[in-house]
Design a protein around this motif. Structure first.
Motif, mmCIF file in Angstrom:
data_model
loop_
_atom_site.group_PDB
_atom_site.id
_atom_site.type_symbol
_atom_site.label_atom_id
_atom_site.label_comp_id
_atom_site.label_asym_id
_atom_site.label_seq_id
_atom_site.Cartn_x
_atom_site.Cartn_y
_atom_site.Cartn_z
ATOM 1 N N SER A 1 0.846 -1.184 0.000
ATOM 2 C CA SER A 1 0.000 0.000 0.000
ATOM 3 C C SER A 1 0.881 1.234 0.000
ATOM 4 O O SER A 1 2.074 1.165 0.314
ATOM 5 C CB SER A 1 -0.937 -0.004 1.210
ATOM 6 N N ILE A 2 0.275 2.360 -0.349
ATOM 7 C CA ILE A 2 1.062 3.578 -0.481
ATOM 8 C C ILE A 2 0.203 4.785 -0.153
ATOM 9 O O ILE A 2 -0.975 4.854 -0.506
ATOM 10 C CB ILE A 2 1.654 3.669 -1.903
ATOM 11 N N SER A 3 0.800 5.733 0.537
ATOM 12 C CA SER A 3 0.083 6.939 0.916
ATOM 13 C C SER A 3 0.087 7.947 -0.229
ATOM 14 O O SER A 3 0.770 7.768 -1.233
ATOM 15 C CB SER A 3 0.734 7.560 2.151
ATOM 16 N N LEU A 4 -0.636 9.018 -0.040
ATOM 17 C CA LEU A 4 -0.688 10.074 -1.044
ATOM 18 C C LEU A 4 0.696 10.646 -1.318
ATOM 19 O O LEU A 4 1.011 11.004 -2.461
ATOM 20 C CB LEU A 4 -1.617 11.190 -0.563
ATOM 21 N N THR B 1 3.989 0.694 2.299
ATOM 22 C CA THR B 1 3.962 -0.403 3.252
ATOM 23 C C THR B 1 3.950 -1.693 2.450
ATOM 24 O O THR B 1 3.126 -1.849 1.549
ATOM 25 C CB THR B 1 2.702 -0.343 4.140
ATOM 26 N N GLU B 2 4.855 -2.596 2.740
ATOM 27 C CA GLU B 2 4.946 -3.840 1.976
ATOM 28 C C GLU B 2 4.602 -5.037 2.846
ATOM 29 O O GLU B 2 5.047 -5.130 3.987
ATOM 30 C CB GLU B 2 6.355 -4.021 1.424
ATOM 31 N N GLY B 3 3.868 -5.941 2.271
ATOM 32 C CA GLY B 3 3.627 -7.209 2.923
ATOM 33 C C GLY B 3 4.793 -8.144 2.681
ATOM 34 O O GLY B 3 5.667 -7.867 1.847
ATOM 35 N N THR C 1 -1.028 8.914 6.692
ATOM 36 C CA THR C 1 0.389 8.980 6.329
ATOM 37 C C THR C 1 1.040 7.606 6.343
ATOM 38 O O THR C 1 2.049 7.395 5.682
ATOM 39 C CB THR C 1 1.148 9.907 7.288
ATOM 40 N N LEU C 2 0.454 6.677 7.092
ATOM 41 C CA LEU C 2 0.954 5.304 7.140
ATOM 42 C C LEU C 2 -0.203 4.390 6.772
ATOM 43 O O LEU C 2 -1.231 4.366 7.437
ATOM 44 C CB LEU C 2 1.473 4.960 8.534
ATOM 45 N N CYS C 3 -0.014 3.639 5.711
ATOM 46 C CA CYS C 3 -1.127 2.871 5.154
ATOM 47 C C CYS C 3 -1.146 1.427 5.636
ATOM 48 O O CYS C 3 -0.104 0.784 5.738
ATOM 49 C CB CYS C 3 -1.057 2.907 3.636
ATOM 50 N N SER C 4 -2.356 0.953 5.861
ATOM 51 C CA SER C 4 -2.563 -0.396 6.346
ATOM 52 C C SER C 4 -2.596 -1.398 5.190
ATOM 53 O O SER C 4 -2.806 -1.028 4.036
ATOM 54 C CB SER C 4 -3.894 -0.438 7.096
ATOM 55 N N LEU C 5 -2.413 -2.653 5.539
ATOM 56 C CA LEU C 5 -2.602 -3.744 4.584
ATOM 57 C C LEU C 5 -3.826 -4.579 4.957
ATOM 58 O O LEU C 5 -4.012 -5.680 4.462
ATOM 59 C CB LEU C 5 -1.361 -4.634 4.538
ATOM 60 N N SER C 6 -4.646 -4.038 5.825
ATOM 61 C CA SER C 6 -5.877 -4.718 6.208
ATOM 62 C C SER C 6 -6.988 -4.366 5.232
ATOM 63 O O SER C 6 -7.188 -3.198 4.903
ATOM 64 C CB SER C 6 -6.284 -4.317 7.617
ATOM 65 N N THR C 7 -7.724 -5.357 4.799
ATOM 66 C CA THR C 7 -8.818 -5.096 3.857
ATOM 67 C C THR C 7 -9.873 -4.182 4.468
ATOM 68 O O THR C 7 -10.550 -3.446 3.752
ATOM 69 C CB THR C 7 -9.479 -6.411 3.409
#
Length: 123
Positions: A48-51, A56-58, A101-107
Motif C-alpha cells: 500500500s502507499i500513501s498520497l 507499506t509492503e507485505g 500517512t501510514l497505510c494499512s494492509l488490512s482489507t
C-alpha cells in the motif's frame, strides 16, 4: 464512490515480470493498495502507499514487488519481478477510507475495490 480499473495481469513463467496498473476515476487522497486472493484463500495485502508516497509492503512483496503512485494521473502501479507460482492470484486495487500517512494492509481499511486482474505464474 471511486471507480477503480485494474489492468496488466496475465500468464508468465516463473521468474518473469509483470506490471499491474490501476486507473482511478477521481482524485484520491487516501491510501491505495494492492491486494491478492488465491483460490481457497483469504484476500491478503500485498503493498500500500500513501498520497505522499510512503509505502507499506507485505511479506510477499519484499524484495520483489514495488508499488508506485502517480498522483497527477490518478494511477497506481505494482511492478512485480521474480514471480513465483505461489504469486498466482487475482490482484485487486483498492482505495482507502481517509487520508493517512501510514497505510494499512488490512482489507477493512479500504472502501473501494476494483474488479481484479488475474496473474498466473506457471511453467
Amino acid at each position: 464512490q471511486v471507480q477503480l480499473v485494474e489492468s496488466g495481469g496475465g500468464s508468465v513463467q516463473p521468474g518473469g515480470s509483470l506490471r499491474l496498473s490501476c486507473a482511478a476515476s477521481g482524485n484520491i487522497i487516501s491510501c491505495m493498495g494492492w491486494f491478492r486472493q488465491a483460490p481457497g484463500k483469504e484476500r491478503e495485502g500485498v503493498a500500500s502507499i500513501s498520497l505522499f508516497g510512503s509505502a507499506t509492503e507485505g511479506d510477499s512483496a519484499k524484495g520483489r514487488f514495488t508499488i508506485s503512485r502517480d498522483k497527477a494521473k490518478n494511477t497506481l502501479h505494482l511492478q512485480m519481478i521474480g514471480l513465483k507460482p505461489e504469486d498466482t492470484a487475482v490482484y485487486y486495487c483498492a482505495a482507502g477510507r481517509a487520508f493517512e500517512t501510514l497505510c494499512s494492509l488490512s482489507t477493512d481499511a479500504y472502501a473501494d475495490w476494483g474488479q481484479g486482474t488475474q496473474v498466473t505464474v506457471s511453467s
